[in-house]
Design a protein around this motif. Sequence first.
Motif, PDB file in Angstrom:
ATOM      1  N   GLY A 186       0.664  -1.152   0.083  1.00 55.86           N
ATOM      2  CA  GLY A 186       0.095  -0.060   0.024  1.00 55.86           C
ATOM      3  C   GLY A 186       0.887   1.247  -0.140  1.00 55.86           C
ATOM      4  N   ARG A 187       0.132   2.276   0.372  1.00 54.40           N
ATOM      5  CA  ARG A 187       0.991   3.579   0.445  1.00 54.40           C
ATOM      6  C   ARG A 187       1.518   3.861   1.949  1.00 54.40           C
ATOM      7  N   ASP A 188       2.804   4.106   1.771  1.00 52.47           N
ATOM      8  CA  ASP A 188       3.570   4.021   3.007  1.00 52.47           C
ATOM      9  C   ASP A 188       4.810   5.094   3.113  1.00 52.47           C
ATOM     10  N   TYR A 189       5.402   5.491   4.063  1.00 53.20           N
ATOM     11  CA  TYR A 189       6.868   6.240   4.128  1.00 53.20           C
ATOM     12  C   TYR A 189       7.761   5.632   3.514  1.00 53.20           C
ATOM     13  N   THR A 190       8.642   6.227   2.438  1.00 54.22           N
ATOM     14  CA  THR A 190       9.597   5.723   1.849  1.00 54.22           C
ATOM     15  C   THR A 190      10.796   5.230   2.618  1.00 54.22           C
ATOM     16  N   ALA A 191      11.606   4.449   2.227  1.00 53.79           N
ATOM     17  CA  ALA A 191      12.813   4.102   2.908  1.00 53.79           C
ATOM     18  C   ALA A 191      13.740   5.252   3.313  1.00 53.79           C
ATOM     19  N   THR A 192      14.026   6.280   2.181  1.00 59.19           N
ATOM     20  CA  THR A 192      14.874   7.255   2.369  1.00 59.19           C
ATOM     21  C   THR A 192      14.310   8.486   3.267  1.00 59.19           C
ATOM     22  N   PHE A 193      12.797   8.658   3.483  1.00 64.75           N
ATOM     23  CA  PHE A 193      12.572   9.598   4.246  1.00 64.75           C
ATOM     24  C   PHE A 193      12.872   9.270   5.703  1.00 64.75           C
ATOM     25  N   TRP A 194      12.732   8.164   6.151  1.00 64.02           N
ATOM     26  CA  TRP A 194      12.906   8.045   7.451  1.00 64.02           C
ATOM     27  C   TRP A 194      13.959   8.743   8.364  1.00 64.02           C
ATOM     28  N   ASN A 195      15.207   8.547   7.569  1.00 64.00           N
ATOM     29  CA  ASN A 195      16.509   9.125   8.353  1.00 64.00           C
ATOM     30  C   ASN A 195      16.202  10.786   8.461  1.00 64.00           C
ATOM     31  N   ASP A 196      15.481  11.352   7.504  1.00 67.32           N
ATOM     32  CA  ASP A 196      15.106  12.783   7.513  1.00 67.32           C
ATOM     33  C   ASP A 196      14.398  13.089   8.580  1.00 67.32           C
ATOM     34  N   THR A 221       3.116   0.410  -3.005  1.00 65.73           N
ATOM     35  CA  THR A 221       4.256  -0.138  -2.636  1.00 65.73           C
ATOM     36  C   THR A 221       4.188  -1.597  -2.056  1.00 65.73           C
ATOM     37  N   ILE A 222       5.428  -2.513  -2.402  1.00 66.90           N
ATOM     38  CA  ILE A 222       5.571  -3.763  -1.720  1.00 66.90           C
ATOM     39  C   ILE A 222       6.489  -3.400  -0.831  1.00 66.90           C
ATOM     40  N   GLY A 223       6.532  -3.602   0.413  1.00 71.17           N
ATOM     41  CA  GLY A 223       7.712  -3.722   1.206  1.00 71.17           C
ATOM     42  C   GLY A 223       7.903  -4.788   1.971  1.00 71.17           C
ATOM     43  N   TYR A 224       9.087  -5.228   2.453  1.00 71.11           N
ATOM     44  CA  TYR A 224       9.665  -6.202   3.082  1.00 71.11           C
ATOM     45  C   TYR A 224      10.310  -5.459   4.426  1.00 71.11           C
ATOM     46  N   PHE A 225       9.955  -5.981   5.680  1.00 67.60           N
ATOM     47  CA  PHE A 225      10.579  -5.393   6.973  1.00 67.60           C
ATOM     48  C   PHE A 225      11.200  -6.649   7.693  1.00 67.60           C
ATOM     49  N   LEU A 226      12.462  -6.618   8.233  1.00 65.76           N
ATOM     50  CA  LEU A 226      13.268  -7.389   8.896  1.00 65.76           C
ATOM     51  C   LEU A 226      12.304  -7.672  10.210  1.00 65.76           C
ATOM     52  N   PRO A 227      12.324  -8.766  11.079  1.00 66.90           N
ATOM     53  CA  PRO A 227      11.657  -9.261  12.033  1.00 66.90           C
ATOM     54  C   PRO A 227      12.501  -8.529  13.251  1.00 66.90           C
ATOM     55  N   PRO A 228      11.781  -8.073  14.287  1.00 63.16           N
ATOM     56  CA  PRO A 228      12.014  -7.242  15.417  1.00 63.16           C
ATOM     57  C   PRO A 228      13.342  -7.743  16.122  1.00 63.16           C
TER      58      PRO A 228
END
Length: 426
Positions: free
Chosen positions: A130-140, A200-207
């Motif tokens: 779906g619609r989500d934050y981009t990976a590069t925006f998080w650091n900003d 988007t299709i996103g994959y997140f590592l387990p915590p």
Amino acid sequence: MAALAVAGVASAQSSVTLFGVVDASVSGYSSTSRDQNNGFTYNAQGVPTSYNPFYVNRGSIKASRRELANSGYNGSRLGFRGTEDLGGGLAASFWLEAPIKNDDGSEGVATFARRSTVSLSGGFGEIRLGRDYTATFWNDTVFDPFGTNGVGTNLISTASNSFGGFAGIAASNKAFAEQFPNIALATNVSGGNYARSSNTIGYFLPPNLGGFYGQLQYAFGEKTKYSPGRATPPVENNSRQGRYVGGRFGYANGPLDVAIAYGSSTVGDQYYAGITNKVDTLNLGASYDFGSVKLFGEVSRAKNKLDYEVTPTLAGRPDIDLTGYLLGVTVPVGAGLIRASYSRVTYDENLVANPPAVLPEDKKANKLAIGYVHNLSKRTALYATIARVSNKNNAALTVGGPNFVTAGGFTPKTSTGYDFGIRHAF
């Protein structure tokens, strides 16, 4: 029957949460331009060729505005999220989050432009669609003491928002050749892939990886393909615009948090000219909490480039580089928090003069912001922020509000602003 159907859906969820933020502020903005002419006329080498003794410098001109604004501390929003336990360690989740304009009520749950995702998670991590934050925006935003909200938002974020906006090739060239005005982050989901990306299709590592975390993300451009290719309509941004691919990996353990991110966004294309306009971003951010003080830092480099299938005779438009850095600090004081940051950005257009000549200096801007947050409770806070941007060499970044007046030869110089507000979360 309808009531029973709703009850059945609700009972199938392990948890459903209604949440939101209502943030309102009295805010003021001021953008000052100056007449920097001195009566001399200069050639391409910067050498004065004539002088008008009757020229009268017009001083400065200011555009200012006061308003009741929203989202000065946290973005105002209304959201719904839920999770269903599927057993065997699997869970299905949804997250729908809408921006709201509580200052005038003109925008409510009309679009879930902040986030609209469904996901499946387990021991393998999480797959999110779906619609989500981009990976590069998080650091900003994570490594900004002001969280990219209000007049304190760091310049890396402000500049990147317009630097990577969707545009046609011609419009993009004109904008970069003249000025780099602010473009407010709009709820229109087609404006760019800077902060958020659709489809988007996103994959997140387990915590449970000992502090390591990360994500990979791909966004579909959703453009129609034609076969044979010559059937493609001769329309700009019809073939590739909208795609995004990126990733972010970091480590957070105790007081330390550090992350690196890279992303590539296709912001424009011309099919028959064989041109693709991309913005590639690489940033690195970190924070360290000493308890009595927390330090933040980020370095970022973005490149706006034109990829040519056939390189033009004159080599085409050079890449345009946007580099920046951020230093920040927060200091807890009783029930309050002092926040401060300094950020700086530089635009390098990589111009080459032929024959050799004196070229314009790179556009630059720096920003200083300071603020205070007083927590009345865990959910309610009062806040105040002031900020100032100084522009050089025709850069035109602001803290928000009105753009600079440039007609008639005025040059953008300083932008100042303030937020005094209240934030309530639920």
